[in-house]
Design a protein around this motif. Structure first.
Motif: not given
Length: 320
Positions: A214-216, A205, A202, A209, A127, A125, A197
């Protein structure tokens, strides 16, 4: 990759109990060495596997972390260990890739280890910190083009580094790579807003998530992850030709008896059929397709050839 067969493995239990140095009740625990810091994807996967293996083998199975030097410190411990079935390495794709990124690797990944099992493949990912000003790949690229080399990306091993640098090359942007000793420190800095970043599995994280910490921004494979169906692939997000998957492998020391390797592979298959282990690993995005010692040997040779070519093409560079 072939899926784990759902039918019981006939005769597996008897075969496991027949293995003299590995699987019968014993005073010494079996150890799975993870060559990265605790809390990362490899560590999370190995600990879930170890818990199930303890039941399958009827012997204590422990996870030991030896972080440093892109995984090579812990890997060397296993390479030099006695091939008695007491110590195995659980590593990522960097296990093979290190030959082409580290100038003085103290072992040879294909020669000095015995294949046991390919445990899982998984997407990586891209992220971002929840506090980062960009919310998608297009926004990140725009920010990087507006201010070259002002945005850092965290990496934790050679394969993760390749994923990040392949992204910057294909996106035609300049970012700054920030090496870490494991995925957990990357995630800690992303959550705290100290790092804009990072590249993660996966597996590592997932909990951050789901908590919205955090953002993917994108997944590295050509298909979306069933765990994160709303997250686009990097190719969908505009990075044409991007396709890369991570993987976890179990290997033993050189000259590990084939019978021990085969029986450990059987133990892994049996363990991944335990509902609590299977559900735990599927819930964090692991693909539980497994290869045994012989097909794994072929897979590792293919990976070695891939990274040799990538090195010749200048897609990976040697670490200082």
């Amino acid at each position: 990759m072939p899926r784990i067969p759902r039918r019981p493995l006939l005769g597996a239990a008897a075969a496991l109990l027949a293995c003299p140095g590995l699987l019968r009740a014993q005073s010494r625990p079996v150890r799975l060495l993870v060559p990265y810091a605790p809390g990362g994807g490899t560590d999370i996967f190995a600990r879930a596997l170890a818990e199930g293996l303890t039941e399958t083998l009827g012997a204590t199975v422990l996870v030991e972390n030896r972080a440093g030097a892109n995984g090579s410190i812990g890997s060397e411990v296993v390479a030099r260990a006695e091939p008695d079935g007491q110590l195995f390495l659980v590593d990522t794709g960097s296990h093979v890739m290190n030959s082409y990124t580290m100038p003085s690797l103290p072992y040879q990944p294909l020669r000095d280890f015995s294949p046991v099992a390919l445990l899982s493949k998984f997407p990586l990912l891209l992220t971002a910190s929840a506090s980062a000003p960009f919310r998608d790949v297009a926004g990140l690229i725009a920010a990087a083009k507006a201010s070259p080399r002002s945005i850092g990306f965290g990496t934790s091993d050679a394969a993760i580094s390749y994923a990040g640098n392949l992204f910057t090359r294909l996106a035609q942007i300049e970012m700054v790579e920030v090496p870490y000793r494991g995925a957990a420190p990357i995630l800690n800095d992303l959550v705290a807003g100290h790092l804009p970043t990072g590249w993660n599995s996966t597996v590592a994280a997932a909990q951050h998530l789901s908590a919205g910490q955090i953002r993917a921004l994108g997944v590295t494979t050509t298909a979306r992850s069933p765990l994160l169906p709303e997250v686009p692939t990097l190719a969908e997000a505009g990075i044409a030709g991007y396709d890369f998957a991570g993987w976890y492998v179990m290997v033993g020391p050189s000259k590990l008896p084939p019978a021990i390797a085969a029986r450990m592979h059987q133990a892994v298959l049996k363990t991944l059929e335990l509902p609590r282990v299977r559900e735990r690993l599927l819930s964090i995005g692991a693909d539980l397709g497994v290869l045994g010692p012989e097909p794994l040997a072929g897979f590792l040779r293919e990976e070695d050839a891939r990274w040799a070519q990538a090195s010749r093409d200048g897609l990976i560079s040697r670490m200082p």
